[in-house]
Design an enzyme around this catalytic site. Sequence first.
Site, mmCIF file in Angstrom:
data_model
loop_
_atom_site.group_PDB
_atom_site.id
_atom_site.type_symbol
_atom_site.label_atom_id
_atom_site.label_comp_id
_atom_site.label_asym_id
_atom_site.label_seq_id
_atom_site.Cartn_x
_atom_site.Cartn_y
_atom_site.Cartn_z
ATOM 1 N N HIS A 1 0.813 -1.208 0.000
ATOM 2 C CA HIS A 1 0.000 0.000 0.000
ATOM 3 C C HIS A 1 0.855 1.270 0.000
ATOM 4 C CE1 HIS A 1 -3.800 2.058 0.891
ATOM 5 N NE2 HIS A 1 -3.073 2.866 1.621
ATOM 6 N N GLU B 1 -8.916 7.437 -4.510
ATOM 7 C CA GLU B 1 -8.258 6.458 -3.647
ATOM 8 C C GLU B 1 -9.240 5.384 -3.204
ATOM 9 O OE1 GLU B 1 -4.625 7.361 -1.159
ATOM 10 O OE2 GLU B 1 -6.273 7.627 0.253
ATOM 11 N N HIS C 1 -10.799 2.403 -0.635
ATOM 12 C CA HIS C 1 -10.928 1.973 0.756
ATOM 13 C C HIS C 1 -11.709 0.661 0.756
ATOM 14 C CE1 HIS C 1 -10.630 3.832 5.005
ATOM 15 N NE2 HIS C 1 -9.468 3.483 4.552
#
Lengths: 742, 228, 80, 80
Positions: free
Chosen positions: A58, A102, A104
């Site tokens: 990540h 992004e 999640h």
Amino acid sequence: MTHPRTHNKGPGEEPQVTVEMAVEHGLKPEEYEKILSLIGRVPTLTELGIFSAMWNEHCSYKSSKIHLKTLPTKGPQVICGPGENAGVVDIGDGLAVVFKMESHNHPSFIEPYQGAATGVGGILRDVFTMGARPIAALNALRFGAPDHPRTRHLVAGVVEGIGGYGNAFGVPTVGGEVNFHPRYNGNILVNAMAVGIAPADRIFYSAASGVGNPIVYLGSKTGRDGIHGASMASQEFDDATEEKRPTVQVGDPFSEKLLLEACLELMATDAVIAIQDMGAAGLTCSAVEMGAKGNLGVRLDLEHVPCRETGMTPYEMMLSESQERMLMVLRPGREQVAEAIFRKYGLDFAVVGHTTDDKRFRICMNGAEYADLPIKELGDEAPEYDRPWTAPAAPAPLGEVAPVRDLGEALLTLIGSPDLCSRRWVWEQYDHLVQGNTLVRPGGDAAVVRIEGTRKALGVTCDVTPRYVEADPRIGGAQAVAETFRNLCAVGAKPLAITDNLNFGNPERPEIMGQFVAAIRGIGEACSALDTPVVSGNVSLYNETQGRAILPTPAIGAVGLIADCDRIATVPFKAEGEAIVLIGATAGHLGQTAYLRDVLGREDGPPPPVDLAAERANGDFVRTLVEDGAVRTAHDLADGGLAVALAEMAMASGIGARIRTLPNKVPAHAALFGEDQARYLLCVPEGEAEGLLARARESGIPAQRIGSTGGDALTVEGHLSISVEALRTAHESWFPRFMDAS
Amino acid sequence: MKAVVVVFPGTNRERDVAAAIVRAGGKAEFVWHDETALPRADLIVLPGGFAHGDYLRCGAMAARSAVIPEVVRRAGAGVPVLGICNGFQVLTETGLLPGALLRNAGLKFICRDVHLRVETARSGFTQAYAQGQVLRVPVAHHDGNYFADADTIARLKDADRVAFRYCGADGTITAAANPNGSLENIAGILNERRNVLGMMPHPENLTDPAQGGTDGLGLFRSLVETVA
Amino acid sequence: MKARVHITLKTGVLDPQGKAIGKALGTLGFEGVGEVRQGKLIEIELDETDPARAEASVRDMCEKLLANTVIEKYDVELVG
Amino acid sequence: MKARVHITLKTGVLDPQGKAIGKALGTLGFEGVGEVRQGKLIEIELDETDPARAEASVRDMCEKLLANTVIEKYDVELVG
Ligand SMILES: Nc1ncnc2c1ncn2[C@@H]1O[C@H](COP(=O)(O)OP(=O)(O)O)[C@@H](O)[C@H]1O
Ligand SMILES: [Mg+2]
């Protein structure tokens, strides 16, 4: 993973680190070896935690870096490309647009409301960390099959979480995507995008400068939230994950709103040298990045960190993912100015360290040292892999496709299907109007938001068609970029740049890595051809459950500029009796179409070819017409092809249409439902149709008059006729009915 | 006309309403919630948003802010006070308006255009409209379900204090047109003196053709005209 | 028979509401206020008259719907 | 000393959340469920050690902030 909880008795109390512990932290034995040789000793537990945070997929992009480097990232409009919190693009008038997308994914699968909410919080922070006020948010969502037992719960929680955070924060959520597919059953995707505006000469970066400058901690307090969330995001899910679950992070949009206002107020002074938000592996990643980028060392004294819980160890503080926190390097002597602003907003403020000249990353607490690492190497020496990959096999050619008997039925099925039905149920839960600048609301192609104090506006969109990428990753990657380009051109926005969110399976499997490599190649080719460089992005790998990967899903977010906010085209028909013109060539491509899947029950064949030159030419042509004020009604053709696009224009306006001529030499079902790319529908008053067609001829753009608007039904002569009311009922019913059923 | 727009921590539509006031020909100035004095004002606005995160109860903490006693005093002196959405919730929490705003009957946040019927043109907020006129304006709220006991509702109706009701496009008051379960489709109410208005919908977000409509502008024009 | 269910956040989970309430109490002049946590109270009327069966059923409701056991814990109390 | 405050809607005040929970329980197959009401539970840590003073102070908090007495009632319980 079990978290060793030591008490704050000093580093000597931390358990001795072993290779097994390193493996538990998600590091490979050979990566642990590398740590040993890098520092010449066994790391302390805190140091191991720091390495595991910095070196996981990540944060380090270790599997993807060498491929991401191939993407085009430059252009005269680009102020800041990938590598900072968000990309920055010049839009004239002394302003810049700042944006990023992004993922999640894993947190949202575990706790959909909080996972999605904190995803939105994270991306908003990325944008305002750069000095921009967020003016729009989007989200690309992928769920499992509608009939999977968890799907409804996940949809409800994710949508509520996105709304719950964005609405309270006060950013309009204006667009996105929602898809369903069994391949996301155990691994949903929640990709959030934020767009902000900043003065072009007041962009803030993360590189620290100056020795001995104060490092300050701002925002909310630190708790034991999500310790090792970043490591979790780089691991496959399995049944044991439930037990390994870390404390879920809870979002606090109220604190984030205050953090935004406080940061912007402080940035208007000259106090800020560098700023970095605390995202994954919070304090570790932000502090290392500020130091390493600035060629400086960092010393943190953790006893000053505002904590929410008692007895937190350095290990825990360095890995906590508590939300709504920032780190800044301030100009010396400006601490009081900064503190006054943060106190006004009721936020925590603490000097927690300072910059040093020795390029070491030192973590101390109450005078004892818990970590002393070379700061550059933490980032630069992170493992980088050129993982083996196999080229994806070419899709088998599509065999014979027998037409369905009732094309009208087929259209109703498509517009009422989970993937193509109205998303009203979703976006009505998002405040898409706050700030008062939403000119084109969700439900059309790109959304449009006005830029305050100017005549300008931005078009924003996000798109990808995972089934295309699965069938042919290179074409699918290019298609995703092309579709964003088309959505922007359709509203009249000049595409400026893109952000990408690359969601794939386990990169340690060569066929997955092959998809990844090919998709990036396709994205890069499209970005070059369409002049939309990649300015920011995010990679999410290991999206698998029980060894089965998700559909490869490189979501693309794009932003385009509208010079005059009075010159915008929208989807609804504007009047009866207007001419409908089809732009672009129709070959009747049926492979991988929505029609094939949702009507005929087949998912095969190659995806539609992407002709980037045609995309460019057709898009530029359409956009110029909108900019000239010649066209106010435009819609691009995507899933479901011509018939679905016509139906959407009719439903959005309540006005029907009569189609007299279909593209010839193509079977009717392929003309209506084929998903050939680079196409648009335009409407102009009857008297202007000839002029439009002539303009197209001169520019070498395929264009064909296919019919007229009017009446209360959509009629394709000889093939189908459905009332707009019936279309609407089919289109609007699926989502609420699905969500209300239990 | 000079409006003072009170900003609480978590308020997020202060700029929207200020822009609408400017479009209507007025001026707007922001005041932070911890002020105890207010500048001279022809209008006080409590804008939309999520003051204090809407935590505990919407509007509850904002209603206990330092600035509120002065707002109450000015209202008592006859200064028009407009509470939109979160501002309406704050007004009910301060007691300037009766009743309470509960969670939407459908439990979800709702953002969409609704139709409102102007129930009275007899106020400084609504005089630019005709009674019975149908407006299209958006709502964006989670807790807009107006509740009050039967006596209060009766009093509101008897005194012509219901300012707006949710209605269909043709002005009929139906359950289908009620987005949030409000009693009697009530979308906005006045105080006894008719100088305090609380409403859930956002007239400020439809005051410019570019926003897709201008039906909300009349409210701000009314105020500008009242003062002039 | 009536059941009272208390649903609270697990220890360590951030409670933004509780935090804000605590702050507001301070602003209102209340002193000596430590941590504030907000939870839910759900009261359920039940036809069931057998306490053991009632409690088992309510616990089942908590697991299946009332509590989000990822971040919340619950306790069940039978009254009346 | 810790106080537990229960805040519930007064009878007659519509409770959309309670209603929705009741409905959902029915859909999940729970039978014999009567009325469901949702309220709030607020737990407050107090420095105060005198029970009477603690309770008075918490009641004051309820009146001033925690409850909206137009629609809500409350009760205070001291624990630990
Ligand atoms: N998750 C979402 N949030 C907000 N808007 C959404 C979401 N999903 C879809 N939409 C909106 O619904 C419309 C249709 O979406 P989509 O079919 O993906 O459009 P297109 O094919 O034009 O890209 C778009 O305006 C899109 O922004
Ligand atoms: Mg589109």
